[in-house]
Design a protein around this motif. Structure first.
Motif, mmCIF file in Angstrom:
data_model
loop_
_atom_site.group_PDB
_atom_site.id
_atom_site.type_symbol
_atom_site.label_atom_id
_atom_site.label_comp_id
_atom_site.label_asym_id
_atom_site.label_seq_id
_atom_site.Cartn_x
_atom_site.Cartn_y
_atom_site.Cartn_z
ATOM 1 N N TYR A 72 50.147 49.556 30.763
ATOM 2 C CA TYR A 72 49.141 50.405 31.906
ATOM 3 C C TYR A 72 47.992 51.325 31.970
ATOM 4 C CZ TYR A 72 50.648 54.317 29.288
ATOM 5 O OH TYR A 72 51.320 55.440 28.400
ATOM 6 N N PHE A 73 47.505 51.381 33.335
ATOM 7 C CA PHE A 73 46.428 52.427 33.004
ATOM 8 C C PHE A 73 47.448 54.012 34.118
ATOM 9 C CE2 PHE A 73 41.379 51.292 33.608
ATOM 10 C CZ PHE A 73 40.781 53.162 32.521
ATOM 11 N N GLU A 74 46.822 54.721 33.853
ATOM 12 C CA GLU A 74 47.823 56.166 34.313
ATOM 13 C C GLU A 74 46.234 57.245 34.371
ATOM 14 O OE1 GLU A 74 51.152 59.334 34.158
ATOM 15 O OE2 GLU A 74 50.085 58.434 31.881
ATOM 16 N N PHE A 75 46.621 57.870 36.125
ATOM 17 C CA PHE A 75 44.971 58.615 35.812
ATOM 18 C C PHE A 75 45.631 59.786 36.233
ATOM 19 C CE2 PHE A 75 43.801 53.662 37.704
ATOM 20 C CZ PHE A 75 42.420 54.028 36.188
ATOM 21 N N LYS A 76 45.055 60.646 35.724
ATOM 22 C CA LYS A 76 45.309 62.359 36.199
ATOM 23 C C LYS A 76 44.175 63.385 36.798
ATOM 24 C CE LYS A 76 48.688 62.529 32.178
ATOM 25 N NZ LYS A 76 48.894 62.668 31.413
ATOM 26 N N ALA A 77 44.445 64.472 37.059
ATOM 27 C CA ALA A 77 43.229 64.954 37.849
ATOM 28 C C ALA A 77 41.535 64.941 36.523
ATOM 29 C CB ALA A 77 43.670 66.360 38.253
ATOM 30 N N ASP A 78 42.139 64.893 35.939
ATOM 31 C CA ASP A 78 40.921 64.982 35.104
ATOM 32 C C ASP A 78 41.358 64.654 33.575
ATOM 33 O OD1 ASP A 78 42.865 66.322 33.051
ATOM 34 O OD2 ASP A 78 41.406 68.074 33.100
ATOM 35 N N SER A 79 41.144 63.633 33.710
ATOM 36 C CA SER A 79 41.433 62.485 32.917
ATOM 37 C C SER A 79 42.329 60.964 32.986
ATOM 38 C CB SER A 79 42.154 63.137 30.577
ATOM 39 O OG SER A 79 43.293 63.063 32.038
ATOM 40 N N ALA A 80 42.134 60.082 32.334
ATOM 41 C CA ALA A 80 43.317 58.754 32.097
ATOM 42 C C ALA A 80 43.205 58.077 30.772
ATOM 43 C CB ALA A 80 42.208 57.608 33.368
ATOM 44 N N TYR A 81 43.879 57.604 31.075
ATOM 45 C CA TYR A 81 45.384 57.469 29.741
ATOM 46 C C TYR A 81 45.031 55.442 30.390
ATOM 47 C CZ TYR A 81 48.134 56.407 25.411
ATOM 48 O OH TYR A 81 48.195 55.558 24.717
#
Length: 152
Positions: A72-81
Motif C-alpha cells: 500500500y501507499f498511504e498519503f497524509k496531510a504532510d507525509s506519506a508511507y
C-alpha cells in the motif's frame, strides 16, 4: 399578488443564470488548490502495479512490479508511507516514509534523506489513482519515472 411574487423570483433566478454564464474562457480555466490535491490523494491506497522506468542518455529500460495483497501507499496531510514486497529479496518487505509537500500546482513532492520525487496526478476517481513520480539519480543523465496504479 402570488403570481407577481413568483414572476419576480423567476426573473431574479434567470438574471442570476444569465450573469453567471457571462465569464470569459480565461476565467473558467481550472484552478488546483493545494488542499484539493492533498485531499484527493489522502488515505490508504492498495498497489495494483508500478511501472519503473530508468532513462539514461536517451536509452530507457522498464520493469513492472505487480502489487501483493499487503502492499500500500498511504498519503497524509504532510507525509506519506510506502510498503511493498521487496523486489530484491524473497519474503522481504520494503518500507519507506516521506515528507509530503503539496504546494506545487497539479503535483506534490515526496522527499526523504536527500532525494525527492515530483508526483503528478494522472488519473483520479473514487476507486482508482494513477500517479507519475519523477526523480533524478546521482548521475544527471539518469531520470527515474515510477507510475503507480493504486486502488481502494
Amino acid at each position: 399578488m402570488k403570481k407577481m411574487l413568483g414572476l419576480a423570483a423567476m426573473a431574479i433566478v434567470l438574471l442570476g443564470l444569465a450573469t453567471g454564464c457571462s465569464k470569459s474562457d480565461e476565467n473558467m480555466q481550472p484552478v488546483v488548490i493545494e488542499s484539493g490535491l492533498r485531499e484527493s490523494v489522502q488515505g490508504k491506497w492498495r498497489i495494483e502495479r508500478v511501472n519503473n522506468k530508468l532513462c539514461r542518455s536517451g536509452s530507457c529500460t522498464s520493469v513492472m512490479y505487480t502489487g501483493t495483497e499487503t502492499d500500500y501507499f498511504e498519503f497524509k496531510a504532510d507525509s506519506a508511507y510506502l510498503q511493498r514486497a521487496s523486489q530484491q529479496h524473497d519474503r522481504s518487505v520494503y518500507r519507506d516514509s516521506f515528507k509530503a509537500d503539496y504546494s506545487q500546482p497539479n503535483a506534490f513532492v515526496l522527499s526523504n534523506f536527500g532525494w525527492s520525487a515530483r508526483f503528478r496526478l494522472m488519473h483520479r476517481d473514487a476507486r482508482r489513482l494513477v500517479l507519475e513520480g519523477t526523480y533524478y539519480g546521482s548521475d544527471p543523465s539518469a531520470i527515474f519515472t515510477d507510475t503507480y496504479y493504486l486502488y481502494k
